[in-house]
Scaffold this active site. Structure first.
Site, mmCIF file in Angstrom:
data_model
loop_
_atom_site.group_PDB
_atom_site.id
_atom_site.type_symbol
_atom_site.label_atom_id
_atom_site.label_comp_id
_atom_site.label_asym_id
_atom_site.label_seq_id
_atom_site.Cartn_x
_atom_site.Cartn_y
_atom_site.Cartn_z
ATOM 1 N N GLU A 131 0.696 -1.244 0.162
ATOM 2 C CA GLU A 131 0.007 -0.141 0.031
ATOM 3 C C GLU A 131 0.828 1.363 -0.103
ATOM 4 O OE1 GLU A 131 -4.129 -0.022 0.274
ATOM 5 O OE2 GLU A 131 -2.668 -1.356 -0.992
ATOM 6 N N THR A 184 -6.069 7.738 -5.897
ATOM 7 C CA THR A 184 -5.936 7.539 -4.466
ATOM 8 C C THR A 184 -4.795 8.990 -4.001
ATOM 9 O OG1 THR A 184 -6.471 5.447 -4.411
ATOM 10 C CG2 THR A 184 -5.328 6.264 -2.588
#
Length: 310
Positions: A131, A184
């Site tokens: 991530e 994102t």
């Protein structure tokens, strides 16, 4: 040559008021990884499908291989020969944990090939490395539920403290992905770095209320706690007609409604599959009137996490 094929599920992160600390897994969509141990040295990505050429084959830049390398370093086998195929079965940049699903599938695969030396919970820090590579910050609200299944609370990041929460067993998620671009990293940069104390108090109350509602199976408490006054007001600007979509979902039986992850996917929690299907149909109809294509998914909360396919 020893090989495995793994599926890992998509996730809904934040769950409205729980920014970076709440998430749950769904049965669909998800990603698949085929992994083989070879007689050579080092990790190679031999194939990626379903990504429209967006993802890197370079093992140092791909979240799957990077996380697998961290795992191999940890178990003292850094030079192990590994071949990886990644099959994207979900849209990239959807807000449904696309990078998380890939990373989790890869870690579950390599751990399986090494006789499950670590528990799925212990794999979370390695998934967080993926991530970090994907969006610049190693949050766990996607990877923890993808690995562990169910509804998950990240109580603390330092030290990492993950709690599996109970939830109503008839819970269903109505998920709609409008095909618009919301990166994102850009979405994270929009969030305020400072908040007023009164807003923080309101948000804390909603998070506590949502967690309490899950424990108590109190649908009313769950619904009225799914309110976000810190992040949603900013991120919703990026989603076409968000307020209208929210009204449609709540008017048609949704317990609560919000943005999945950083968006643009939106979701509603419902008591049954029929209500969830009705909501997705209404939302897609509205988006179609705006000439926006969309994908819809109706799913129970996934209780298993990643699974072996073959």
């Amino acid at each position: 040559m020893k090989s495995v094929k793994v599926f890992a599920p998509a996730t809904v992160a934040n769950v409205v008021c729980g920014y970076d600390i709440l998430g749950f897994a769904v049965n669909q969509p998800g990603d698949e990884v085929v992994m083989r141990l070879t007689g050579g040295k080092g990790i190679s990505i031999t194939k990626i499908t379903g990504d429209e050429g967006k993802l890197p084959l370079d093992p140092e830049k791909n979240t799957v291989s990077a996380s697998v390398q961290h795992y191999l370093n940890h178990i003292g086998m850094p030079d192990t020969g590994v071949e990886i195929e990644l099959h994207k079965k979900m849209p990239i940049g959807s807000g449904l944990g696309s990078s998380s699903a890939s990373t989790v599938a890869g870690l579950f695969a390599i751990n399986t090939l090494f006789d499950n030396r670590l528990s799925n919970r212990d794999l979370v820090p390695f998934a967080m490395k993926g991530e970090e590579l994907a969006c610049g910050y190693g949050h766990a609200d996607n990877v923890a539920p993808a690995l562990m299944g169910g509804f998950v609370l990240i109580r603390s990041y330092e030290p990492l403290d993950i709690i599996s929460l109970p939830f109503p067993q008839d819970f269903h998620a109505a998920i709609v992905y409008p095909e618009v671009d919301v990166p994102t990293k850009d979405a994270r940069q929009m969030i305020r770095s400072k908040v007023q104390l009164k807003d923080a108090v309101t948000q804390w109350g909603n998070v506590a209320g949502l967690v309490s509602g899950l424990f108590l199976n109190d649908y009313g408490l769950i619904g009225r706690s799914m309110t976000d006054i810190l992040v949603e007001p900013v991120r919703s600007i990026l989603i076409p007609d968000f307020a209208v979509l929210k009204s449609l979902a709540l008017e048609n039986g949704g317990l609560g409604f919000g943005i999945s992850g950083s968006g643009p996917s939106v979701f509603a929690l419902t008591r049954d599959a029929e209500t969830a299907a009705g909501i997705t149909a209404r939302l897609q109809q509205h988006l179609k009137k705006m000439d926006i294509n969309s994908l819809a998914f109706v799913s129970e909360v996934n209780k298993k996490g990643p699974i072996l396919l073959d």
